[in-house]
Structure formats: C-alpha cells, structure tokens
Design a protein around this motif. Structure first.
Motif, PDB file in Angstrom:
ATOM      1  N   GLN A  72       0.855  -1.402  -0.149  1.00 32.39           N
ATOM      2  CA  GLN A  72       0.133  -0.040   0.157  1.00 32.39           C
ATOM      3  C   GLN A  72       0.777   1.270  -0.026  1.00 32.39           C
ATOM      4  OE1 GLN A  72      -2.243   1.074   3.523  1.00 32.39           O
ATOM      5  NE2 GLN A  72      -3.906   1.838   2.257  1.00 32.39           N
ATOM      6  N   LEU A  73       1.798   1.241   0.715  1.00 29.99           N
ATOM      7  CA  LEU A  73       2.880   2.227   0.921  1.00 29.99           C
ATOM      8  C   LEU A  73       3.613   2.622  -0.543  1.00 29.99           C
ATOM      9  CD1 LEU A  73       4.326   4.383   2.579  1.00 29.99           C
ATOM     10  CD2 LEU A  73       6.125   2.963   3.033  1.00 29.99           C
ATOM     11  N   ILE A  74       4.194   1.693  -1.130  1.00 31.96           N
ATOM     12  CA  ILE A  74       4.736   1.738  -2.239  1.00 31.96           C
ATOM     13  C   ILE A  74       3.777   2.357  -3.439  1.00 31.96           C
ATOM     14  CG2 ILE A  74       5.844   0.472  -4.217  1.00 31.96           C
ATOM     15  CD1 ILE A  74       6.852  -1.540  -2.265  1.00 31.96           C
ATOM     16  N   LYS A  75       2.291   1.763  -3.380  1.00 35.08           N
ATOM     17  CA  LYS A  75       1.340   2.219  -4.637  1.00 35.08           C
ATOM     18  C   LYS A  75       1.156   3.636  -4.252  1.00 35.08           C
ATOM     19  CE  LYS A  75      -3.104   0.734  -5.962  1.00 35.08           C
ATOM     20  NZ  LYS A  75      -4.040   1.805  -5.686  1.00 35.08           N
ATOM     21  N   VAL A  76       0.930   4.011  -3.008  1.00 35.16           N
ATOM     22  CA  VAL A  76       0.687   5.318  -2.637  1.00 35.16           C
ATOM     23  C   VAL A  76       1.889   6.325  -3.166  1.00 35.16           C
ATOM     24  CG1 VAL A  76       0.304   7.098  -0.884  1.00 35.16           C
ATOM     25  CG2 VAL A  76      -1.024   5.168  -0.897  1.00 35.16           C
ATOM     26  N   VAL A 136       5.501   4.399   8.464  1.00 35.39           N
ATOM     27  CA  VAL A 136       4.646   4.038   7.183  1.00 35.39           C
ATOM     28  C   VAL A 136       3.296   4.660   7.550  1.00 35.39           C
ATOM     29  CG1 VAL A 136       3.035   2.050   6.231  1.00 35.39           C
ATOM     30  CG2 VAL A 136       5.492   1.633   6.855  1.00 35.39           C
ATOM     31  N   ASN A 137       2.666   4.711   8.542  1.00 35.05           N
ATOM     32  CA  ASN A 137       1.521   5.567   8.664  1.00 35.05           C
ATOM     33  C   ASN A 137       1.749   7.146   8.459  1.00 35.05           C
ATOM     34  OD1 ASN A 137      -1.070   3.481   8.883  1.00 35.05           O
ATOM     35  ND2 ASN A 137       0.700   2.568  10.046  1.00 35.05           N
ATOM     36  N   ALA A 138       2.750   7.312   9.276  1.00 39.25           N
ATOM     37  CA  ALA A 138       3.012   8.872   9.145  1.00 39.25           C
ATOM     38  C   ALA A 138       3.261   9.288   7.929  1.00 39.25           C
ATOM     39  CB  ALA A 138       4.196   9.280   9.996  1.00 39.25           C
ATOM     40  N   THR A 139       3.911   8.487   6.959  1.00 33.59           N
ATOM     41  CA  THR A 139       4.062   8.690   5.330  1.00 33.59           C
ATOM     42  C   THR A 139       2.890   8.912   4.701  1.00 33.59           C
ATOM     43  OG1 THR A 139       6.237   7.431   5.615  1.00 33.59           O
ATOM     44  CG2 THR A 139       5.499   8.139   3.453  1.00 33.59           C
ATOM     45  N   LEU A 140       2.157   7.789   4.877  1.00 34.13           N
ATOM     46  CA  LEU A 140       0.471   7.648   4.324  1.00 34.13           C
ATOM     47  C   LEU A 140      -0.050   8.989   4.520  1.00 34.13           C
ATOM     48  CD1 LEU A 140      -0.508   4.038   4.887  1.00 34.13           C
ATOM     49  CD2 LEU A 140       0.201   4.986   2.727  1.00 34.13           C
ATOM     50  N   LEU A 141      -0.053   9.417   5.700  1.00 30.38           N
ATOM     51  CA  LEU A 141      -0.881  10.531   6.314  1.00 30.38           C
ATOM     52  C   LEU A 141      -0.476  11.733   5.683  1.00 30.38           C
ATOM     53  CD1 LEU A 141      -3.248  11.533   7.925  1.00 30.38           C
ATOM     54  CD2 LEU A 141      -1.540  12.067   9.975  1.00 30.38           C
ATOM     55  N   THR A 142       1.306  11.785   5.683  1.00 35.80           N
ATOM     56  CA  THR A 142       1.708  12.961   4.816  1.00 35.80           C
ATOM     57  C   THR A 142       1.156  13.017   3.358  1.00 35.80           C
ATOM     58  OG1 THR A 142       3.488  12.926   6.275  1.00 35.80           O
ATOM     59  CG2 THR A 142       3.734  14.136   4.406  1.00 35.80           C
ATOM     60  N   TYR A 143       1.185  12.068   2.733  1.00 34.97           N
ATOM     61  CA  TYR A 143       0.954  11.809   1.309  1.00 34.97           C
ATOM     62  C   TYR A 143      -0.520  12.300   0.989  1.00 34.97           C
ATOM     63  CZ  TYR A 143       5.151  10.299  -1.188  1.00 34.97           C
ATOM     64  OH  TYR A 143       6.329  10.212  -1.841  1.00 34.97           O
ATOM     65  N   TYR A 144      -1.380  11.698   2.009  1.00 35.03           N
ATOM     66  CA  TYR A 144      -2.779  12.084   1.712  1.00 35.03           C
ATOM     67  C   TYR A 144      -2.732  13.611   1.812  1.00 35.03           C
ATOM     68  CZ  TYR A 144      -7.790  12.585   2.627  1.00 35.03           C
ATOM     69  OH  TYR A 144      -9.073  13.019   2.445  1.00 35.03           O
ATOM     70  N   LEU A 145      -2.252  14.414   2.984  1.00 32.12           N
ATOM     71  CA  LEU A 145      -2.543  15.708   3.256  1.00 32.12           C
ATOM     72  C   LEU A 145      -2.041  16.307   1.712  1.00 32.12           C
ATOM     73  CD1 LEU A 145      -1.620  16.088   6.822  1.00 32.12           C
ATOM     74  CD2 LEU A 145      -3.779  16.032   5.941  1.00 32.12           C
ATOM     75  N   ILE A 146      -0.885  15.950   1.372  1.00 26.44           N
ATOM     76  CA  ILE A 146      -0.139  16.819   0.104  1.00 26.44           C
ATOM     77  C   ILE A 146      -1.159  16.408  -1.189  1.00 26.44           C
ATOM     78  CG2 ILE A 146       1.922  16.632  -1.548  1.00 26.44           C
ATOM     79  CD1 ILE A 146       3.590  16.140   1.053  1.00 26.44           C
ATOM     80  N   TYR A 147      -1.727  15.378  -1.399  1.00 22.49           N
ATOM     81  CA  TYR A 147      -2.226  14.962  -2.778  1.00 22.49           C
ATOM     82  C   TYR A 147      -3.714  14.848  -2.876  1.00 22.49           C
ATOM     83  CZ  TYR A 147       2.697  14.131  -4.167  1.00 22.49           C
ATOM     84  OH  TYR A 147       4.251  14.271  -4.085  1.00 22.49           O
ATOM     85  N   ARG A 148      -4.317  14.903  -1.624  1.00 25.15           N
ATOM     86  CA  ARG A 148      -5.806  14.820  -1.651  1.00 25.15           C
ATOM     87  C   ARG A 148      -6.342  16.058  -2.695  1.00 25.15           C
ATOM     88  NH1 ARG A 148      -7.388  17.636   4.084  1.00 25.15           N
ATOM     89  NH2 ARG A 148      -6.041  19.323   3.854  1.00 25.15           N
ATOM     90  N   GLU A 149      -7.466  15.740  -2.945  1.00 23.87           N
ATOM     91  CA  GLU A 149      -8.098  16.584  -4.068  1.00 23.87           C
ATOM     92  C   GLU A 149      -8.944  17.485  -3.412  1.00 23.87           C
ATOM     93  OE1 GLU A 149      -6.763  13.853  -7.466  1.00 23.87           O
ATOM     94  OE2 GLU A 149      -8.863  14.159  -7.204  1.00 23.87           O
TER      95      GLU A 149
END
Lengths: 83, 83
Positions: free
Chosen positions: A20-24, A70-83
């Motif tokens: 999931q991390l790699i995909k995101v 892993v989850n901090a990275t997912l959250l960071t990506y979510y905050l950056i790339y959410r529409e």
C-alpha cells in the motif's frame, strides 16, 4: 525463542504494509486512504511503541515504530495529494 | 499502567481494521484486496498471538487474535467473491 517469534511476527506484519505504501508513493493515489483510520492506527501503533518500551520488548518497539513511519508517510501523502 | 497502554493500543489498532472489513462484507468488493498480503499479515498476527501467549501478555493476545479473525474473514470473502 520468544525473541525469534516476536521478530518474525514483526517482520511479517511490517512487510504486509509495504504494497500500500509503495502504491501511494508511486501513483500518488490517496483516494482509497481514510485519514481518520490512519490517525487511529497511528495513535494505536504509537501506544504499542510506548508499551514495548515499558516492557523493554524490542520486537514490539521495532515493528510498531516501523508502522508509525509507514502511517505517518501515508498521512503526509494524503495531506499533500488529496483533491 | 502497562496493561492500560496495551489495551488502548490494541483497541485502536483493532478499530482501524473495521472500515475495510465492513466495506468488504457490505459491498462484496474484494478487488482492492491482496490475498498474498492478507496471508502474510495473517501469519504475522498469528505469530504475535503465539508471542503474547509465550509472554502471558493479554493485550497482545487479544488484539492480534481479533486481527486473525478480521484477516481470516477478509481472505474468506476474497476466495468466495473474487472474479
């Protein structure tokens, strides 16, 4: 023996998070992520790190510290790339 | 105190699995599931249950036993509803 079981458990549960991390990271596709659940999980695994420290159990500390990353990275990506 | 931290950690990490489980049960949508990763996680959390038993630590046993149930259910749904 316990150490071995704990390390094996930690490696497997950590590895299971990687796809999931790699995909995101690759696709920047954060639509399937639930920020609420990532935060709930982030607090949960942080508490497991505290628990591991209180019990001086390295398998718990290391696997959950990895999960925090892993989850901090997912959250960071979510905050950056959410529409 | 450790027991409290462990139980809180276990509840949060367990709760974080529920949305995906509910979604799969409600919508029978198993396309996003990765059977390989479910099996990896299933073996991992089963080992955590063994680790918890070896250490007589109920927070680890209970939260990971719950995780075994969730992932076994996900795997079952995947095998039934995959196309």
């Amino acid at each position: 023996m316990e150490m071995l079981v704990g390390i094996a458990a930690g490696i497997l549960t950590s590895v299971s998070m990687l796809p999931q991390l790699i995909k995101v990271i690759k696709e920047k596709d954060v639509q399937t992520l639930s920020p609420v659940m990532i935060v709930v999980l982030l607090v949960g695994v942080s508490l497991w790190v505290v628990y591991g420290i209180m019990k001086s159990e390295w398998p718990i500390i290391l696997s959950n510290a990895f999960s925090v990353l892993v989850n901090a990275t997912l959250l960071t990506y979510y905050l950056i790339y959410r529409e």
